[in-house]
Design a protein around this motif. Sequence first.
Motif, PDB file in Angstrom:
ATOM      1  N   ALA A  20       0.829  -1.210   0.000  1.00  0.00           N
ATOM      2  CA  ALA A  20       0.000   0.000   0.000  1.00  0.00           C
ATOM      3  C   ALA A  20       0.862   1.259   0.000  1.00  0.00           C
ATOM      4  CB  ALA A  20      -0.942   0.006   1.203  1.00  0.00           C
ATOM      5  N   THR A  21       1.941   1.249   0.759  1.00  0.00           N
ATOM      6  CA  THR A  21       2.842   2.403   0.809  1.00  0.00           C
ATOM      7  C   THR A  21       3.523   2.618  -0.533  1.00  0.00           C
ATOM      8  OG1 THR A  21       3.240   2.080   3.162  1.00  0.00           O
ATOM      9  CG2 THR A  21       4.882   3.369   1.954  1.00  0.00           C
ATOM     10  N   ARG A  22       3.993   1.552  -1.144  1.00  0.00           N
ATOM     11  CA  ARG A  22       4.632   1.663  -2.460  1.00  0.00           C
ATOM     12  C   ARG A  22       3.652   2.192  -3.502  1.00  0.00           C
ATOM     13  NH1 ARG A  22       6.428  -3.501  -0.998  1.00  0.00           N
ATOM     14  NH2 ARG A  22       5.167  -4.405  -2.646  1.00  0.00           N
ATOM     15  N   GLN A  23       2.417   1.697  -3.459  1.00  0.00           N
ATOM     16  CA  GLN A  23       1.402   2.160  -4.412  1.00  0.00           C
ATOM     17  C   GLN A  23       1.071   3.635  -4.204  1.00  0.00           C
ATOM     18  OE1 GLN A  23       0.272   0.423  -7.098  1.00  0.00           O
ATOM     19  NE2 GLN A  23       1.911  -0.926  -6.419  1.00  0.00           N
ATOM     20  N   ARG A  24       1.014   4.073  -2.939  1.00  0.00           N
ATOM     21  CA  ARG A  24       0.740   5.484  -2.651  1.00  0.00           C
ATOM     22  C   ARG A  24       1.848   6.368  -3.201  1.00  0.00           C
ATOM     23  NH1 ARG A  24       2.789   8.194   1.301  1.00  0.00           N
ATOM     24  NH2 ARG A  24       3.028   6.411   2.695  1.00  0.00           N
ATOM     25  N   THR A  68      -1.689  15.499   4.094  1.00  0.00           N
ATOM     26  CA  THR A  68      -1.507  15.296   2.656  1.00  0.00           C
ATOM     27  C   THR A  68      -0.149  15.829   2.208  1.00  0.00           C
ATOM     28  OG1 THR A  68      -3.882  15.410   2.265  1.00  0.00           O
ATOM     29  CG2 THR A  68      -2.443  15.818   0.367  1.00  0.00           C
ATOM     30  N   ARG A  69       0.180  17.040   2.655  1.00  0.00           N
ATOM     31  CA  ARG A  69       1.483  17.625   2.312  1.00  0.00           C
ATOM     32  C   ARG A  69       2.627  16.737   2.827  1.00  0.00           C
ATOM     33  NH1 ARG A  69       2.515  22.664   0.625  1.00  0.00           N
ATOM     34  NH2 ARG A  69       4.385  22.768   1.917  1.00  0.00           N
ATOM     35  N   TYR A  70       2.475  16.220   4.028  1.00  0.00           N
ATOM     36  CA  TYR A  70       3.499  15.359   4.616  1.00  0.00           C
ATOM     37  C   TYR A  70       3.745  14.131   3.728  1.00  0.00           C
ATOM     38  CZ  TYR A  70       5.606  11.907   7.724  1.00  0.00           C
ATOM     39  OH  TYR A  70       6.405  10.938   8.261  1.00  0.00           O
ATOM     40  N   TYR A  71       2.684  13.476   3.290  1.00  0.00           N
ATOM     41  CA  TYR A  71       2.841  12.285   2.453  1.00  0.00           C
ATOM     42  C   TYR A  71       3.468  12.626   1.101  1.00  0.00           C
ATOM     43  CZ  TYR A  71       0.395   9.216   5.678  1.00  0.00           C
ATOM     44  OH  TYR A  71       0.044   8.470   6.779  1.00  0.00           O
ATOM     45  N   TYR A  72       3.138  13.780   0.546  1.00  0.00           N
ATOM     46  CA  TYR A  72       3.763  14.195  -0.711  1.00  0.00           C
ATOM     47  C   TYR A  72       5.242  14.518  -0.511  1.00  0.00           C
ATOM     48  CZ  TYR A  72      -0.150  14.104  -3.937  1.00  0.00           C
ATOM     49  OH  TYR A  72      -1.161  13.692  -4.765  1.00  0.00           O
TER      50      TYR A  72
END
Length: 91
Positions: A20-24, A68-72
């Motif tokens: 899931a992390t790789r796909q994100r 959201t910004r953190y994940y980007y």
Amino acid sequence: MRKQFDMELFLAGVLTGSHATRQRHLQQAKIIQTEIAERWQRETPWAWQRKHVAWFLEHRLGRCSELTRYYYVLTIRLLARRLEKSWVFDR
């Protein structure tokens, strides 16, 4: 006819974590790529400069939540690692 850039192959060496992390990360990297290509006509990460990624964070994610910004930013760190750049961005 131009061949589509393969973001999955580009990030293959630096992607870690669960499926899931790789796909994100892949999905977010493709979004970043599309936005920069539309605005700056830079099709591949090899053509990007720090200002292109900073523009994406400021103008495309300006109204998004901190999470959201953190994940980007995490995805951008992977891109920078793959490009062997020393880009640093605030969360």
